[in-house]
Design an enzyme around this catalytic site. Structure first.
Site, PDB file in Angstrom:
ATOM      1  CE  LYS A 124      -1.109 -10.431  -9.627  1.00  0.00           C
ATOM      2  NZ  LYS A 124      -1.370  -9.835  -8.297  1.00  0.00           N
ATOM      3  CE1 TYR A 131       1.383  -9.684 -12.005  1.00  0.00           C
ATOM      4  CE2 TYR A 131       0.073  -9.662 -14.005  1.00  0.00           C
ATOM      5  CZ  TYR A 131       0.314  -9.187 -12.735  1.00  0.00           C
ATOM      6  OH  TYR A 131      -0.503  -8.226 -12.191  1.00  0.00           O
ATOM      7  CB  ALA A 136      -0.955  -0.004   1.199  1.00  0.00           C
ATOM      8  CB  SER A 140      -3.932  -9.600 -12.865  1.00  0.00           C
ATOM      9  OG  SER A 140      -3.815  -9.116 -14.194  1.00  0.00           O
ATOM     10  CB  ALA A 174       1.243 -19.241 -13.936  1.00  0.00           C
ATOM     11  CB  VAL A 228       3.578 -10.285   1.312  1.00  0.00           C
ATOM     12  CG1 VAL A 228       2.945  -9.004   1.798  1.00  0.00           C
ATOM     13  CG2 VAL A 228       3.860 -10.238  -0.184  1.00  0.00           C
TER      14      VAL A 228
HETATM   15  N1  LIG Z   1      -1.001  -1.801 -12.608  1.00  0.00           N
HETATM   16  C1  LIG Z   1      -1.645  -2.711 -13.331  1.00  0.00           C
HETATM   17  O1  LIG Z   1      -1.869  -2.544 -14.559  1.00  0.00           O
HETATM   18  C2  LIG Z   1      -2.178  -3.962 -12.677  1.00  0.00           C
HETATM   19  C3  LIG Z   1      -3.076  -4.772 -13.411  1.00  0.00           C
HETATM   20  C4  LIG Z   1      -3.563  -5.930 -12.829  1.00  0.00           C
HETATM   21  C5  LIG Z   1      -3.192  -6.288 -11.551  1.00  0.00           C
HETATM   22  N2  LIG Z   1      -2.317  -5.494 -10.859  1.00  0.00           N
HETATM   23  C6  LIG Z   1      -1.962  -5.947  -9.512  1.00  0.00           C
HETATM   24  O2  LIG Z   1      -2.305  -4.959  -8.563  1.00  0.00           O
HETATM   25  C7  LIG Z   1      -1.398  -5.010  -7.459  1.00  0.00           C
HETATM   26  C8  LIG Z   1      -0.794  -3.639  -7.223  1.00  0.00           C
HETATM   27  O3  LIG Z   1      -0.139  -3.236  -8.409  1.00  0.00           O
HETATM   28  P1  LIG Z   1       0.402  -1.755  -8.672  1.00  0.00           P
HETATM   29  O4  LIG Z   1       0.247  -1.518 -10.134  1.00  0.00           O
HETATM   30  O5  LIG Z   1      -0.180  -0.803  -7.689  1.00  0.00           O
HETATM   31  O6  LIG Z   1       1.966  -2.010  -8.358  1.00  0.00           O
HETATM   32  P2  LIG Z   1       3.132  -1.003  -7.872  1.00  0.00           P
HETATM   33  O7  LIG Z   1       4.409  -1.666  -8.234  1.00  0.00           O
HETATM   34  O8  LIG Z   1       2.885   0.363  -8.391  1.00  0.00           O
HETATM   35  O9  LIG Z   1       2.964  -1.024  -6.284  1.00  0.00           O
HETATM   36  C9  LIG Z   1       3.188  -2.227  -5.601  1.00  0.00           C
HETATM   37  C10 LIG Z   1       3.605  -1.982  -4.172  1.00  0.00           C
HETATM   38  O10 LIG Z   1       3.859  -3.267  -3.600  1.00  0.00           O
HETATM   39  C11 LIG Z   1       5.072  -3.216  -2.861  1.00  0.00           C
HETATM   40  N3  LIG Z   1       5.671  -4.561  -2.822  1.00  0.00           N
HETATM   41  C12 LIG Z   1       6.324  -5.207  -3.814  1.00  0.00           C
HETATM   42  N4  LIG Z   1       6.757  -6.405  -3.378  1.00  0.00           N
HETATM   43  C13 LIG Z   1       6.373  -6.515  -2.081  1.00  0.00           C
HETATM   44  C14 LIG Z   1       6.540  -7.506  -1.085  1.00  0.00           C
HETATM   45  N5  LIG Z   1       7.227  -8.627  -1.339  1.00  0.00           N
HETATM   46  N6  LIG Z   1       5.987  -7.292   0.130  1.00  0.00           N
HETATM   47  C15 LIG Z   1       5.310  -6.151   0.398  1.00  0.00           C
HETATM   48  N7  LIG Z   1       5.160  -5.161  -0.489  1.00  0.00           N
HETATM   49  C16 LIG Z   1       5.670  -5.347  -1.726  1.00  0.00           C
HETATM   50  C17 LIG Z   1       5.937  -2.211  -3.598  1.00  0.00           C
HETATM   51  O11 LIG Z   1       6.944  -1.678  -2.732  1.00  0.00           O
HETATM   52  C18 LIG Z   1       4.903  -1.170  -4.038  1.00  0.00           C
HETATM   53  O12 LIG Z   1       4.734  -0.158  -3.054  1.00  0.00           O
HETATM   54  C19 LIG Z   1      -0.373  -6.083  -7.811  1.00  0.00           C
HETATM   55  O13 LIG Z   1      -0.733  -7.307  -7.211  1.00  0.00           O
HETATM   56  C20 LIG Z   1      -0.465  -6.173  -9.317  1.00  0.00           C
HETATM   57  O14 LIG Z   1      -0.053  -7.429  -9.803  1.00  0.00           O
HETATM   58  C21 LIG Z   1      -1.798  -4.338 -11.378  1.00  0.00           C
END
Ligand SMILES: NC(=O)c1ccc[n+]([C@@H]2O[C@H](COP(=O)([O-])OP(=O)(O)OC[C@H]3O[C@@H](n4cnc5c(N)ncnc54)[C@H](O)[C@@H]3O)[C@@H](O)[C@H]2O)c1
Length: 263
Positions: free
Chosen positions: A163, A159, A16, A145, A161, A66
């Protein structure tokens, strides 16, 4: 019924510090919840936590990986010590990179499965354990996703797989945790404007040898509603699932993607 009233609820959102997770944390706080921010990036976690406090809610910045069992356990223990209980767990932390199948490495596979699949699973399990002990039910929301369903344009098999694993584990958990009044759902975002999204654009444009503008246009052209997500689009669904409106919804994986996955 005020469908999004979260007054007095206590939540954790992983990942977050920025992007979708930060938007979810802020939206939960706006709806009335106290929210712990768990992120690998401590500085970003602190900034997000102070954003929550500015809304008049309690917050907590927890440096958390995590994929570490010790970190997951500490995240739950410290949140419960600070807030008194845990009602809403949002497993959002996730990692990816844009890579065609022949370019994926063992390290890519391992990192995506360690964070996206294992991290989500054990944070969900430990949160459920806490909720069962409290005896008042709870809500678990896992951010998957559309890549976990069908989105060839996502172009990352490892990725996708990881998700798909999140989608399936959410419905199995929903079946087994329903008896404890714990709802478990997955949200499947489409293309979303975040720092991760920006990296995908840079990497994708390079892989396809095109400008970032052309890459963006080609990717967003098939979206029926004509635009990519803002993080707030995902946050709105998370608030709904966490609040009274979502009380009888469980085991679902809900697309928030402007209709893209229909292609
Ligand atoms: N942005 C997209 O287009 C998109 C689309 C589909 C799904 N998602 C999913 O949504 C979620 C959030 O994505 P986002 O685009 O905000 O990503 P982002 O990279 O902008 O933010 C992710 C946050 O997670 C933190 N993080 C990474 N690895 C971590 C770990 N091991 N433990 C704790 N924190 C960790 C990072 O420090 C970062 O603050 C992810 O699960 C991503 O796969 C994103």
């Amino acid at each position: 019924m005020d469908i999004s009233d979260l007054k007095g609820k206590r939540a954790i959102v992983t990942g977050a510090g920025q992007g979708i997770g930060r938007a979810i944390a802020l939206a939960l706080a706006e709806a009335g919840a106290n929210v712990a921010i768990a992120d690998l990036n401590e500085q970003k976690a602190k900034e997000a936590a102070s954003g929550i406090e500015k809304l008049g809610r309690k917050s907590l910045a927890l440096k958390t990986d995590v994929s570490s069992m010790a970190d997951i356990d500490r995240m739950i223990t410290e949140t419960v010590r600070e807030f008194g209980s845990l009602d809403v767990m949002v497993n959002n932390a996730g990692v990816t990179r844009y890579a065609p199948i022949m370019e994926l490495t063992e390290a890519d596979w391992d990192s995506m499965h360690r964070v996206n699949a294992k991290g989500t699973f054990f944070a969900m399990q430990r949160a459920a354990r806490q909720m069962i002990e409290q005896g008042n039910g709870g809500r678990i929301i896992n951010i998957a996703s559309i890549s976990g369903k069908a989105f060839p344009g996502g172009s990352n098999a490892a990725y996708a797989a990881s998700k798909a694993a999140v989608i399936v584990m959410s419905s199995v958990a929903a079946l087994q945790l329903g008896q404890h009044n714990i709802n478990v759902n997955a949200i499947c975002p489409g293309i979303t404007d975040t720092p991760l999204g920006d990296n995908i654009i840079l990497q994708g444009a390079k892989v396809h040898n095109e400008s970032t503008d052309d890459f963006i246009k080609r990717r967003t052209a098939p979206i029926p509603l004509g635009r990519q997500n803002e993080p707030e689009d995902i946050a709105a669904m998370a608030v709904y699932l966490a609040g009274p409106g979502g009380r009888n919804i469980t085991g679902q994986s809900i697309n928030v993607d402007g209709g893209l996955v229909m292609h």
